[in-house]
Design a protein around this motif. Structure first.
Motif, PDB file in Angstrom:
ATOM      1  N   ASN A 202      -3.767  -1.903  -0.957  1.00  0.00           N
ATOM      2  CA  ASN A 202      -2.863  -1.029  -0.215  1.00  0.00           C
ATOM      3  C   ASN A 202      -1.909  -1.920   0.578  1.00  0.00           C
ATOM      4  OD1 ASN A 202      -1.568   0.821   1.337  1.00  0.00           O
ATOM      5  ND2 ASN A 202      -3.395   1.716   2.246  1.00  0.00           N
ATOM      6  N   TRP A 203      -0.696  -2.107   0.060  1.00  0.00           N
ATOM      7  CA  TRP A 203       0.223  -3.064   0.671  1.00  0.00           C
ATOM      8  C   TRP A 203       0.936  -2.504   1.888  1.00  0.00           C
ATOM      9  CZ3 TRP A 203      -0.129  -7.913  -0.932  1.00  0.00           C
ATOM     10  CH2 TRP A 203      -0.572  -8.170  -2.248  1.00  0.00           C
ATOM     11  N   ILE A 204       1.620  -1.371   1.697  1.00  0.00           N
ATOM     12  CA  ILE A 204       2.495  -0.895   2.774  1.00  0.00           C
ATOM     13  C   ILE A 204       2.253   0.559   3.136  1.00  0.00           C
ATOM     14  CG2 ILE A 204       4.380  -2.511   2.293  1.00  0.00           C
ATOM     15  CD1 ILE A 204       5.746  -0.196   0.789  1.00  0.00           C
ATOM     16  N   ASN A 205       1.327   1.215   2.435  1.00  0.00           N
ATOM     17  CA  ASN A 205       1.155   2.639   2.686  1.00  0.00           C
ATOM     18  C   ASN A 205       0.299   2.883   3.916  1.00  0.00           C
ATOM     19  OD1 ASN A 205       1.493   2.282  -0.431  1.00  0.00           O
ATOM     20  ND2 ASN A 205       2.271   4.290   0.144  1.00  0.00           N
ATOM     21  N   GLN A 206       0.094   4.170   4.195  1.00  0.00           N
ATOM     22  CA  GLN A 206      -0.720   4.558   5.332  1.00  0.00           C
ATOM     23  C   GLN A 206      -2.076   3.862   5.273  1.00  0.00           C
ATOM     24  OE1 GLN A 206      -0.441   8.673   5.962  1.00  0.00           O
ATOM     25  NE2 GLN A 206      -1.759   8.680   7.755  1.00  0.00           N
ATOM     26  N   GLY A 207      -2.492   3.271   6.383  1.00  0.00           N
ATOM     27  CA  GLY A 207      -3.791   2.629   6.439  1.00  0.00           C
ATOM     28  C   GLY A 207      -3.818   1.212   5.900  1.00  0.00           C
ATOM     29  N   SER A 208      -2.651   0.663   5.567  1.00  0.00           N
ATOM     30  CA  SER A 208      -2.643  -0.708   5.045  1.00  0.00           C
ATOM     31  C   SER A 208      -2.905  -1.698   6.177  1.00  0.00           C
ATOM     32  CB  SER A 208      -1.291  -1.008   4.395  1.00  0.00           C
ATOM     33  OG  SER A 208      -0.247  -0.749   5.293  1.00  0.00           O
ATOM     34  N   THR A 209      -3.483  -2.834   5.820  1.00  0.00           N
ATOM     35  CA  THR A 209      -3.838  -3.794   6.859  1.00  0.00           C
ATOM     36  C   THR A 209      -2.624  -4.634   7.249  1.00  0.00           C
ATOM     37  OG1 THR A 209      -4.412  -5.463   5.242  1.00  0.00           O
ATOM     38  CG2 THR A 209      -6.194  -4.027   5.999  1.00  0.00           C
ATOM     39  N   TYR A 210      -2.732  -5.246   8.428  1.00  0.00           N
ATOM     40  CA  TYR A 210      -1.669  -6.099   8.950  1.00  0.00           C
ATOM     41  C   TYR A 210      -1.352  -7.229   7.989  1.00  0.00           C
ATOM     42  CZ  TYR A 210       0.572  -9.510  12.030  1.00  0.00           C
ATOM     43  OH  TYR A 210       1.423 -10.424  12.576  1.00  0.00           O
ATOM     44  N   TRP A 211      -2.399  -7.855   7.432  1.00  0.00           N
ATOM     45  CA  TRP A 211      -2.150  -9.016   6.576  1.00  0.00           C
ATOM     46  C   TRP A 211      -1.528  -8.622   5.253  1.00  0.00           C
ATOM     47  CZ3 TRP A 211      -1.611 -13.489   8.640  1.00  0.00           C
ATOM     48  CH2 TRP A 211      -2.234 -13.742   9.863  1.00  0.00           C
TER      49      TRP A 211
END
Lengths: 355, 302
Positions: A202-211
């Protein structure tokens, strides 16, 4: 040969530029310094409180006022309430409150963290890749022109527009849709990962991580930075004296040694230049983040408050229009930071530059 | 004994040359492979942009993405024009681009001429001060300019004059362009100027007849960079322009806000992005030489 009666003619030629520069360049320099160091005192109860002295909040529940050592500093110009017995109605005073406001802003460390991480990852990576590509381009004959053109292509693009393309490539399509009939895909980047047997991310969607967010930004910034760096480095390579390489050939020096002992030292002024401009760009990162994440500067659905990918420039624009003093202080800090990093870079490159 | 040694050396030499040849071919293959792989990575987003812009939404959402659209959907482009009001944005961008480029060229030429050819007191000091302002990040100017244009009554003003002026006037003078052109003017031999003076040619006529034609390549570079600048400007129009005077990039971002939510109609969005990118590609293909020349001396985007 030129007499003084012609001087006014020269000034006539300069007049339009000087007028515009005075208004839009010189005045802003003075005014920014002035506003950054000014504290505004007001006899009236400032507009962050209601009549009973209760603090007002915006729709997200954030107080409209920041607190600092017992003083209330407004978001507007950093003004403070005058003591009741003070005869003046309004008073402007020299003070560092705007700077303190910036330094104690909840997001200040987010900004510093984002800036440092993006600079530390993107500058070496893009410089190294650009150097490698430039050296390879310089070593080939057929197709050189075509490849050179392709590598320059990302430069002539709109960073917002292509940011949207990158967002689409990293996007997970259709996760939130209720339309069951439409098939859902994990996006082209994840599809490629799956081809190599990796799990989709999950790159940029809701719930994606900071890194994951940072990874996307690093890829986009490096992609964006390559053309300029390749252009400068290739230009440098093409002007290098061929004698050094001929000498190395006679001594049958290994390729890697030629690269580290001849190419890199001879190119060091250009490398220093692209590293410095890379750092300056890194400190001023804004539009590429907006291109991918939109003006909220974070993935959708993230917590309200300081945007996860906030940068100094983003913070300056947030304060524009309602807290010019704070924005000015932030801009001056940005200038000092850029200046300091450039000086450090120049100091390092003076030691390493072989000229 | 001596004869045998000679033979051996020759054989060795032959072997070495064969090895060298093989090594050379292999390294060339490695070079090309690396460069072509990198080129594909660099160019892939453009390919994906164009391909996606021609797919239907259902096809775009297939779990195994297609590398070429099954059915070409030109309708996406029509939708993009309507959704983002691209025609209005194109008009604004072209007006701002052309007017600011022309005015900016005039100011750059006369200022660079004064610095390169005319003598006046404090010339070098003034020029050094101008160069000094280039170190300051643009955001620092934005804050006060925002206040200044508000004082002028230009802030989000729906009138056509103020609407365009706010986007054009603050950026008319570029110290970098003045520097670039001044350097070019200085290369023109002073003898030409003196000869013209002897013949009684006025400064202005000399500038128009000799200096401008001789520095045409630099002027073309400046024109392209300036046009690209208004094509790509985002932050300033977004801050101060009335919605009717937004430039192309603003419309693009605001018409398709939810890039990350997965809800957006990405093919239409990609069609809009393609429409915005195509003019830049065309300019690049035809005027590559000038762009690269200008860029290699600046590092300034737009």
């Amino acid at each position: 040969m030129v007499d003084s009666k012609h001087q006014w003619k020269a000034w006539l030629y300069l007049l339009p530029a000087i007028i515009l520069l005075l208004i839009f360049t010189v005045w802003p320099i003075f005014n920014t310094v002035r506003m950054a160091f000014t504290v505004y005192w007001d006899a009236e109860a400032p507009a962050g409180f209601d009549e009973d002295g209760m603090q007002l909040c915006d729709e997200n529940g954030n107080p409209l006022w920041g607190k600092y050592q017992g003083y209330t500093i407004s978001k507007d110009l950093g003004n403070k309430k005058l003591a009741d017995d003070d005869p003046a109605k309004v008073k402007f005073e020299f003070g560092l409150d705007n700077f303190i406001h910036v330094l104690t802003y909840d997001g200040f460390w987010t900004i510093m963290k984002n800036t440092v991480i993006l600079c530390v990852l993107t500058v070496p990576l893009s410089t190294f890749l650009a150097l490698l590509i430039a050296v390879c381009l310089n070593a080939i004959k057929p197709l050189q022109r075509v490849l050179q053109t392709i590598f320059f292509l990302p430069y002539v693009t709109n960073s917002i527009a292509i940011g949207m393309v990158f967002a689409a490539m990293f996007n997970i399509v259709g996760v939130n849709t209720t339309d069951v009939a439409a098939s859902t895909s994990v996006g082209i980047v994840n599809t490629v990962l799956m081809v190599f047997g990796l799990d989709p991310i999950n790159w940029i969607n809701q719930g994606s991580t900071y890194w994951a967010n940072i990874a996307v930004m690093v890829i986009y910034i490096v992609w964006n930075a390559l053309p300029f760096k390749i252009l400068i480095l290739l230009g440098g390579l093409q002007s290098v004296n061929k004698q050094y390489y001929d000498a190395a050939k006679i001594d049958s020096t290994p390729k890697w040694r030629v690269f580290t002992r001849i190419t890199v030292p001879l190119l060091s002024p250009m490398i220093a230049y692209v590293v410095i401009t890379g750092f300056i760009g890194g400190f001023k990162e804004y539009t590429s983040i907006v291109g991918i994440f939109g003006e909220k500067m974070q993935p959708p659905g993230a917590a309200v408050g300081v945007p996860v990918l906030q940068t100094m420039v983003g913070y300056i624009y947030d304060n524009l229009g309602n807290a010019e003093g704070v924005a000015s202080a932030a801009a001056l800090l940005l200038f000092v930071l850029i200046f300091a990093v450039t000086l450090v870079n120049l100091g390092v490159s003076k030691k390493k530059t072989h000229y | 004994m001596a004869k045998q040694m000679k033979v051996l050396t020759e054989k060795d030499l032959q072997q070495v040359t064969v090895q060298q040849k093989i090594f050379k071919v292999l390294s060339q293959i490695a070079l090309y492979t690396f460069l072509i792989v990198m080129a594909i990575i660099v160019i892939f987003p453009f390919y994906w942009m164009i391909i996606s812009s021609l797919k239907s939404l259902a096809e775009y959402r297939l779990s195994i993405p297609t590398l070429f659209p099954k059915e070409i959907m030109w309708g996406n482009y029509l939708q993009a024009f309507q959704k983002a009001e691209l025609l209005k944005l194109f008009k604004n961008t072209i007006i701002v681009g052309v007017v600011s480029t022309i005015l900016s060229l005039v100011i750059t030429i006369i200022t660079a001429f004064a610095f390169a050819r005319l003598e006046f007191k404090g010339k070098n000091l003034l020029f050094s001060m101008l160069l000094g302002t280039m170190m300051i990040p643009g955001e620092l100017f934005t804050i006060t300019n925002f206040t200044t244009i508000t004082e002028f009554g230009w802030y989000k003003n729906p009138n056509w004059f103020e609407g365009y002026a706010v986007l054009i006037v603050p950026f008319l003078v570029s110290v970098f362009y003045i520097y670039l052109l001044k350097q070019n003017f200085m290369q023109i031999p002073n003898e030409l100027y003196l000869a013209a003076k002897v013949d009684g040619t006025s400064d202005f006529k000399y500038l128009c007849k000799v200096m401008i034609p001789l520095s045409l390549p630099t002027l073309i570079s400046i024109t392209i960079l300036k046009m690209m600048g208004s094509w790509n400007s985002y932050v300033w129009p977004r801050l101060v322009a009335h919605k009717d005077y937004y430039l192309i990039t603003n419309g693009l971002r605001s018409a398709f806000t939810d890039a990350g939510s997965g809800e957006a109609d990405i093919p239409v969005q990609m069609a809009a992005v393609t429409i915005v990118s195509i003019p830049l590609f065309l300019v690049f293909i035809f005027l590559r030489k000038y762009i690269m020349k200008g860029v290699s001396r600046s590092g300034i985007k737009g």
